[in-house]
Structure formats: structure tokens, C-alpha cells
Scaffold this active site. Structure first.
Site, PDB file in Angstrom:
ATOM      1  N   CYS A  48      -0.197   2.244  -5.104  1.00 30.81           N
ATOM      2  CA  CYS A  48      -1.098   3.292  -5.554  1.00 30.81           C
ATOM      3  C   CYS A  48      -0.491   4.669  -5.326  1.00 30.81           C
ATOM      4  CB  CYS A  48      -2.428   3.197  -4.814  1.00 30.81           C
ATOM      5  SG  CYS A  48      -3.482   1.871  -5.427  1.00 30.81           S
ATOM      6  N   HIS A 101       0.844  -1.195   0.000  1.00 31.56           N
ATOM      7  CA  HIS A 101       0.000   0.000   0.000  1.00 31.56           C
ATOM      8  C   HIS A 101       0.875   1.239   0.000  1.00 31.56           C
ATOM      9  CE1 HIS A 101      -3.717  -2.102   0.309  1.00 31.56           C
ATOM     10  NE2 HIS A 101      -3.457  -2.648   1.484  1.00 31.56           N
TER      11      HIS A 101
END
Length: 767
Positions: free
Chosen positions: A453, A404
Site C-alpha cells: 500500500c 505492508h
């Protein structure tokens, strides 16, 4: 010597393989030195496949390696060089003896022009075993009396015109020379028949050597051919000095260095005449900037030029041909982090396969790789600090992160597994801060591959201001997705690569500038139907030189720091030694260790011996320290797959070996030595009751646990000294091609927690 390894007889190959089938000075060491030529670099999975040949009754890792070298047209000369490099005297002497018994033509017959009634002499010389036989042919017609190295035709008539060839043989072995063309011409009145018509010297050069621009490691080939009667001889000169080892019409020097640059000329002569070839200038890079010519250039007005010339001298470098420049690394190190099992965020699947795949590919390019799974904030900080210790001037540094992440105000942040639900920059690591610290080490190349991301984090409104970057022109950022976009992974139950690595792994080993290689990865992603419009690679770079991940390592000027890096890297990859346990009942159990990642290890138990009165027995591991993580449901399993090890899957031992596997992860949290218990359960033939024996085993601090990543690091530190007794690197097979669906991103969670999970049911077409 241009013969291939494939020309060796099978019995010679088998005997050579027997000599190389050993662990101290054998096929592994040979494969390592042969990899200095990129053509003969082998992946970790290939090396594993070679080693697994020992499981077969007639298998041989060395024979398999030699067969592969033969398929790749490896020359006997290069194989001899490799054997000499590893100092395998027995194999070197044997192969030298075999080679000496092979036929090698050292002087080829030359095409000639002769006058009718004159004399022609064709010569063919060869080396090899004693008693070589020669036979000359004119076309397909055998010349009855042509059984010596020289063929003399006198007097020449029109029937002697044509093509000639010589067959050199010894027993069943034979080799043919090249064709030589004999042309006849009528004698002119007043001209002696012993020289060419229209030629004053009687010797004419038909092929001149050409100037060349090469880089270090290339092959230099120069050629000079002449027609003469008697046949011409050749002598080559380099910078006016004779080159005694080259006495033929051509010069071939593999793997040139700057010592071979300069002027080459060839002297062509026979007993009557002598002619010199044209000079060929050979330029070999890299060329130092200090050796280049600098010329001032000024296009401004005279008065403005005179005022500013001292402050801003305008200079133009006459650069050499781009092909003459070759860049080197003083070392190559990589830190790979894959975070999957988050405490407060969505779980990920692909990082384990992505880190594993990239680890094997980087090791093929001689990178020192530390691969880590599931790190918290403290462990990520410590790992980066250890990574920085491996860097030095001219080193290529590569950082890969899969997990992440987010991007705020142009800064990228990697999220540790212990980040709270509403994390901010203080809970994460800023990539730009790491880059600043890397620049302080004066690295030659800084590559960041971020598979995460890049959506904005609404909870983080702090503007992080990293220290100013230096103008180094050596930075490359490869983002798996564009700014303010998501990065996808695979919706699949088993292990498979994420989108980015699936495309990157097909290009990363290309011998191209890093930015060119990543551009091609982006083009591949753009042509793929399922990623088009969803995920696109973004490249940011200020790299001004043609630096490649495949660049070779030169350590001559930094041997001390190179040794220190080797030691530090080795510390993080030391496995416990295999142990043999003797139980009171007579059962002998073997303990073995294998590394899946730098912080993940597999322990296997194998029953080596058991008395005849013991009908059944099994060894199981228990009582592990609380610091490490073990899935009790998957411990002591009969297969690696059942033990949860989805990547380290060599051929398992046969069923009668009674092997059990236990996977240990989170080794970076091990504070003391790894101590566990081996429980032996067995049953005697005359008793139904199962008996238990226990032995305690101490395995030290394996792999990355020795670096104590769970402890805070001081602001500055130096490389410590360690006593390293053993270094074992894990090798594994590759992953199968994947068919899958797109799944969730590698970012936070939407609204209060980041972007929402995204799914797509389109099938992915592999590039």
C-alpha cells in the site's frame, strides 16, 4: 545444417538419451547451454518435470528434453554445438556419425535459359553416406538416363523446356533438390547458340545481395542468384577477403558478432564468364559512442553562440538505427522479500506465492535470486546489505517487496514483521535510501517492484531526506498501486497470487524494454473489471535506454567481480548433502533436503532398507534448535501438503517408500549449526512392543543461515571468501490459475493504524 532434431530416428534418439541421462555431464548441463538462445529457455517447473521422469519405469529426462527440442524445431547443428559446449564426447561423436549418414544437398540445380539446338547442364551435388543414388525428373516424368549428379541436355529443343528436379537417395532415405526452370529461345542470326540472347556476357545476375543492419546475436542472410549456361558457380568475399566456407548462392551466419560487419560481394562465374555482384554493407551493433560521428549544431544568434559555445557545446550524435543497439548486463541479481506473519498487524496470504512465482521467472532470465520470507527489521537491513554486495558496475539489480508498506512525502517505506502497532520511518526501511546505495555501485539498471500500500502513515510526520540521487537514467519504479491507494491480495484459503503478480507474471519474461513491459501490465490491469477503479499500476522511470530484463550477460571485462558475486550468491543457496543413516536394527534411513525459499527448507526421511523381521518402522525428526521455526503439528507428515509446504509439490514417492516431510522456516535466525535427532520407531514380527532408536544429525548451516542476517552489519563491508562444497537450487512446478475474491490491502490499519480492510465479492476475471 538445417535439419531438425525431429528428423532423427527413434532408436537414435533413445541411444542419445541414454548417454545424456547422467548428473555430471548430461541433460541438465545441455539445457543450460542451449538456453543461450532465448527460444530454448526452460522454466524451473519444466526442468523439474523433466527430472521427475526418472520416477517412471521407462521415463527419461533426456528423451523428454530431446522431444521438446524437436517440437521447437531445434536444428542438429545447434544440438551439436550444445554437446560440444558441455564437452560430452560420446554423444558428440555419436550424433556426428548419425548426421554424417544423412543426406545434405550442397549444390542445387540452377534455372537456365538456352538456345534451341544448344546445350544445357543441370548439376546437383550432395553429401552423406557413400553410394548415393541420383534420379532426375522433368515435371512428374522420370528421365531414364538421368542417374548421375549432372544432367546434360543436348541438343535442346522445345520439348526440353520445363521444370527439373533431382532425387538423391540412400536406402530408405531420400531428399529432393529445388526446382530448376529451363527456358528455350530461338537462335538469332549471327549470334552463337552458346550464350544468351540479348546478353553480352552470357551470365546474368538476377538477385543481388542487400545491405543490412543487425545486432549481435542476429542471423545474417545474403543471397545472390544468376542464370548462366554452363551453370554458375559462386564465391563470396568479405572486406575483399575470400570466404572459403561459402561456395553457394547464399550466405547464412547465425549469431553474428561485430567481426562479421563490413562489405560483402559475390563473384559469379562459369568456364567462360565472370561477373561481380553489387556490394552489400552489413552493419552490426552495438556501436560504441566513441565511434559515432559528432556534428556541431547551433541555432542561436552568432554573438550568443560565440559566448556560450565553450561552456555548453551543442552537439548532435548521428545515432545508428535503434535496431543496431543491444545492451548487456555484467550480471543480474535480485532480492525478493515477502512479509506475511506480522506480529502487530494483519496477516497476509499472497506474498509466499508471489515471491515464489517471481523467483522462478527471474531465474529463467539468468537472475541470481535470493528469496526470503518474514524478515524483521535487523534481517531486512542485513539482507539489503548483502544484496548491495552483489552489485557492481553494469549489473542489473532488482528489488521486490510484498508486504505492508506506506508512502510519506514521496518516500516509500517497507514494514518489517516486528514493526510496532504505531510504527514510524525509524521502524521501517526507506526504498529511496536503498536506491541511493545502489547507485553508488554504478549499476546498469535499478528496478524496484513494490507490492504494498501507499497510503499515508498518520503517525509518521518525520520528513526523511535521502541523499541526492545521481542522474543515471537507469531507474524504474513499478508500484502495484497508485499514490495514496491500497494494494489488494486474494481472499482465498489456499495459496494464490496477489493482484499485481498475477498480471506481472504473464509479461515479465517478454523481451521488451522494462518500462514497455510494465506499461502492458498496467493496461492488462486497467482492462480487468474487478481491479478497475480499485487498483492501478503506477510506473515511475527515467530509463533512457532500451534495457530489458531479458538482456544477456557479458562478463569478459569483470570476471573477478563476477566470480565473487557467484560465490556470495552460492553461499546463500548451499543445501546439506543427502545422508544415509544405518541403525543398529538394520534399518537404513535416507535424509534429503530441498529448498522452498532461501530461508525455508524441507527435510524428508525415507526408509531405504529394513530387515524381514521388522514389520513396521517410521523415522521422525525432533529436537531442532530454538532459533528456527517449526510447526510441530505439521512436522513428520506423509505429504508435503500436510507438512505446510504449499508450493514445493513434486510427485511424491510411492507409499512403500515410507517418506516423511518436515518444513523448517526462519533459517536466517540460525546462529549455530543445524543439529537435530532422527527417531526410528519399529516393531519386530514376534513382539508387540514398539522400540525406539535415536541418531543425532548435524546438517551445518544451510541456505541463507550462513550469511548471519540476524547480526548487525558494519557501515561498509566487502565480499567475504567462503569454501563452498555444494550448491543446490530448488525447482518447482507452477501454480494453478486462481479464482478468488479481493481481500485486505498490503498496508497498515486505518485511523490509528492505517487503512481499513477492504473486501469485494466480485469474481476476478483473469486477463
Amino acid at each position: 545444417m538445417d535439419q531438425s532434431v525431429g528428423t532423427l530416428r527413434e532408436d537414435a534418439l533413445r541411444r542419445l538419451a541414454t548417454m545424456l541421462d547422467n548428473s555430471t555431464c548430461g541433460w541438465r548441463q545441455l539445457a543450460h547451454v542451449m538456453s543461450e538462445d532465448p527460444k530454448f529457455r526452460y522454466s524451473e517447473s519444466e526442468m523439474t518435470n523433466y527430472s521427475l521422469q526418472v520416477l517412471s519405469a521407462v521415463g527419461s529426462p533426456s528423451r523428454t528434453l530431446l522431444a521438446r527440442l524437436a517440437d521447437q524445431s531445434c536444428t542438429l547443428n545447434f544440438l551439436l554445438w550444445g554437446l560440444k559446449k558441455i564437452d560430452h564426447q560420446e554423444a558428440l561423436q555419436y550424433l556426428s556419425y548419425i548426421v554424417s549418414g544423412q543426406i545434405q544437398i550442397t549444390q542445387q540445380p540452377q534455372s537456365q535459359q538456352a538456345q534451341i539446338g544448344g546445350k544445357v547442364m543441370l548439376s546437383c551435388k550432395a553429401s552423406g553416406p557413400s553410394g548415393l543414388c541420383y534420379q532426375w525428373f522433368q515435371g512428374k516424368k522420370e528421365i531414364v538416363d538421368g542417374t548421375s549428379p549432372e544432367l546434360v541436355i543436348s541438343p535442346v529443343n522445345s520439348s526440353n523446356q520445363g521444370y527439373y528436379i533431382c532425387r538423391v537417395s540412400h536406402g530408405d532415405s531420400c531428399m529432393f533438390s529445388q526446382w530448376a526452370h529451363v527456358r528455350c529461345a530461338e537462335s538469332s542470326p549471327g549470334c552463337p547458340s552458346s550464350i544468351f540472347q540479348g546478353s553480352v556476357s552470357g551470365l546474368s545476375i538476377t538477385v543481388q545481395p542487400h545491405s543490412q543492419v543487425l545486432t549481435e546475436g542476429d542471423t545474417l542472410f545474403l543471397e545472390c542468384r544468376a542464370v548462366a549456361n554452363p551453370p554458375a558457380q559462386y564465391e563470396w568475399y568479405h572486406n575483399s577477403e575470400p570466404v572459403p566456407q561459402h561456395k553457394t548462392h547464399s550466405v547464412k551466419i547465425p549469431c553474428v558478432t561485430t567481426a562479421q560487419r563490413g562489405q560483402y560481394k559475390c563473384k559469379v562465374f562459369n568456364m567462360y564468364h565472370e561477373v561481380w555482384s553489387e556490394a552489400a554493407v552489413v552493419t552490426i551493433g552495438p556501436i560504441s559512442i566513441t565511434d559515432a560521428a559528432w556534428v556541431e549544431v547551433d541555432t542561436r544568434s552568432p554573438d550568443k553562440s560565440s559566448r556560450e559555445s565553450e561552456m555548453f557545446p551543442a552537439q548532435k550524435w548521428k545515432s545508428p538505427c535503434p535496431s543496431a543497439r543491444k545492451f548487456y548486463a555484467t550480471d543480474k541479481v535480485a532480492l525478493l522479500i515477502g512479509n506475511m506473519n506480522y506480529m502487530h498487524h494483519g496477516q497476509l496470504r499472497a506474498p509466499i506465492a508471489d515471491v515464489h512465482e517471481l523467483t522462478n521467472l527471474l531465474r529463467q532470465m539468468d537472475f541470481k535470486v535470493v528469496s526470503l520470507l518474514d524478515l524483521n527489521w535487523q534481517e531486512m537491513h542485513s539482507a539489503v546489505t548483502e544484496f548491495l554486495l552483489l552489485l557492481d558496475k553494469g549489473v542489473y539489480g532488482l528489488l521486490y517487496f510484498a508486504g505492508h508498506g506506506y508512502e510519506n512525502f514521496g518516500n516509500s517505506f517497507m514494514v518489517p514483521i516486528d514493526a510496532p502497532a504505531s510504527y514510524t520511518s525509524e521502524h521501517c526501511l526507506c526504498v529511496q535510501n536503498i536506491l541511493t546505495r545502489m547507485q553508488e555501485r554504478e549499476t546498469g539498471l535499478n528496478v524496484f517492484l513494490l507490492d504494498m500500500c501507499r497510503k499515508r502513515n498518520p503517525h509518521d510526520d518525520v520528513l526523511v531526506q535521502p541523499a541526492l540521487l545521481k542522474v543515471t537514467a537507469n531507474i524504474v519504479f513499478g508500484y502495484a498501486t497508485c499514490a495514496d491507494a491500497e494494494a489488494y491480495e486474494v481472499k482465498k484459503e489456499d495459496v494464490s497470487n496477489g493482484i499485481f503478480i498475477n498480471f506481472l507474471k504473464q509479461r515479465v519474461c517478454e523481451d521488451e524494454k522494462v518500462t514497455v513491459m510494465l506499461d502492458r501490465v498496467g493496461e492488462d490491469m486497467g482492462r480487468c473489471r474487478i481491479t478497475h477503479g480499485r487498483q492501478a499500476l503506477e510506473l515511475r522511470s527515467n530509463l533512457s535506454e532500451r534495457r530489458c530484463l531479458t538482456d544477456l550477460i557479458q562478463t569478459a571485462q569483470c570476471s573477478a567481480s563476477y566470480s565473487a558475486r557467484n560465490l556470495q550468491w552460492t553461499v546463500a543457496h548451499v543445501l546439506p548433502k543427502s545422508q544415509t543413516l544405518q541403525f543398529d536394527c538394520g534399518v537404513v534411513v535416507q535424509l534429503g533436503f530441498a529448498a522452498e525459499f532461501s530461508n525455508v527448507m524441507v527435510i524428508y526421511t525415507r526408509i531405504l532398507e529394513k530387515p524381514s523381521n521388522v514389520v513396521s518402522c517410521s523415522a521422525q525428526l525432533t529436537d531442532f534448535p530454538v532459533d528456527v521455526e517449526i510447526d510441530l503439528k505439521k512436522s513428520n507428515q506423509e505429504t508435503l501438503l500436510d507438512a505446510g509446504c504449499l508450493l514445493l509439490i513434486p510427485e511424491t514417492p510411492p507409499a512403500e517408500a515410507h517418506s516423511r516431510y518436515t518444513r523448517i522456516f526462519g533459517l536466517q535466525r540460525l546462529k549455530k549449526e543445524l543439529v537435530f535427532t532422527v527417531c526410528l520407531y519399529y516393531t519386530y514380527s514376534n513382539l508387540d512392543e514398539e522400540i525406539l532408536e535415536k541418531l543425532s544429525v548435524t546438517a551445518g548451516k544451510p541456505l541463507v543461515s550462513k550469511l548471519n542476517l540476524c547480526e548487525p552489519r558494519p557501515s561498509s563491508s566487502c565480499i567475504e571468501s567462503f569454501n563452498v562444497t555444494e550448491c543446490s537450487l530448488y525447482t518447482s512446478g507452477g501454480l494453478d490459475a486462481w479464482s478468488f475474491h479481493l481481500q485486505s490491502d498490503r498496508g497498515g490499519e486505518s485511523s490509528a493504524r492505517g487503512p481499513q480492510e477492504t473486501e469485494c465479492d466480485d469474481m476476478f476475471d483473469a486477463p
